[in-house]
Design an enzyme around this catalytic site. Sequence first.
Site, PDB file in Angstrom:
ATOM      1  N   HIS A 148      16.087  39.242  94.692  1.00 23.67           N
ATOM      2  CA  HIS A 148      17.663  39.488  95.176  1.00 23.67           C
ATOM      3  C   HIS A 148      18.500  39.168  93.888  1.00 23.67           C
ATOM      4  CE1 HIS A 148      20.925  36.528  95.874  1.00 23.67           C
ATOM      5  NE2 HIS A 148      21.424  36.872  96.278  1.00 23.67           N
ATOM      6  N   GLY A 207      35.299  37.276 108.634  1.00 26.66           N
ATOM      7  CA  GLY A 207      35.546  39.304 109.152  1.00 26.66           C
ATOM      8  C   GLY A 207      35.152  40.004 108.411  1.00 26.66           C
TER       9      GLY A 207
END
Length: 290
Positions: free
Chosen positions: A126, A273
């Site tokens: 990662h 969002g």
Amino acid sequence: MTHSDFTARKKQAADWFHTLRDTIVARFEALEDSTEADAPAGRFEVTPTQRDEGRGGGGIMSVMRGGRLFEKVGVNWSEVHGTLGERAQKAMAARGVPGMADDPRFWASGISLVAHMQNPHVPAVHMNTRMFWTPNAWWFGGGADLNPCLEYPEDTAHFHGEMQRACDAHDAGYYDRFKAWADEYFYVPHRGRARGVGGIFYDDLNTGDWKADFAFTKAVGEAFLPAFAPLCESRRATPWTEADRDAQLVHRGLYAEYNLVYDRGTKFGLETGHDANAVLMSLPPLAKWT
């Protein structure tokens, strides 16, 4: 610093994160080409992303599935802006970000990468680097950590060595500080263990010198390929057994648990969002729980 100064600096950071994304995607596809296998070499599927209606910005989701070397890898870039919701405002205020109640506007850009490998002897990995801005504060964050299911001490040493080299070029205290932060951050409390062998992690980096902090963040991003690509090249032809594959799938379950329960970036992306597929691209294609 004036508003126009930060407009230019935000663009400079966003452009560099985009360039880093392009560099890594090209290198990963080259690794696919040089990996010997009967299957076709993998290629990234590139999809533009947008935030929910009424929220600004988006990004690029780049995902490769079913390659010779990579079983699933995502290299995402984003540049987003808007107004933080109440939960995100409280989280920022709890971290000491000033002015959230008065002006919750924000801007953020960065790159996020997670790779899950075909061969269990090649470690998962990662990496991310990012810049965050509000009208009253700015900072950088990021890091990289290695997640092998079958650990080779020499691979761990190499990865940490490259991270330390990037840190030492900017501040002699950064590596020890950010290694310890990674050890704490990438810990899975309900399992009582780390999710991998660590690396470095930092957040809220603002020394007051934007250029120096950006230069360090670039150094972390540029250290990633020298830290990870040699491990791919040295381990990808190692024979593996069904027991090795089983260990890989169980470890992926641990990785998924961490990212869904604890990861700060996952929570922020979903709460603000951003495209859910892009936020959750870190999840492995297959996993197992015993």
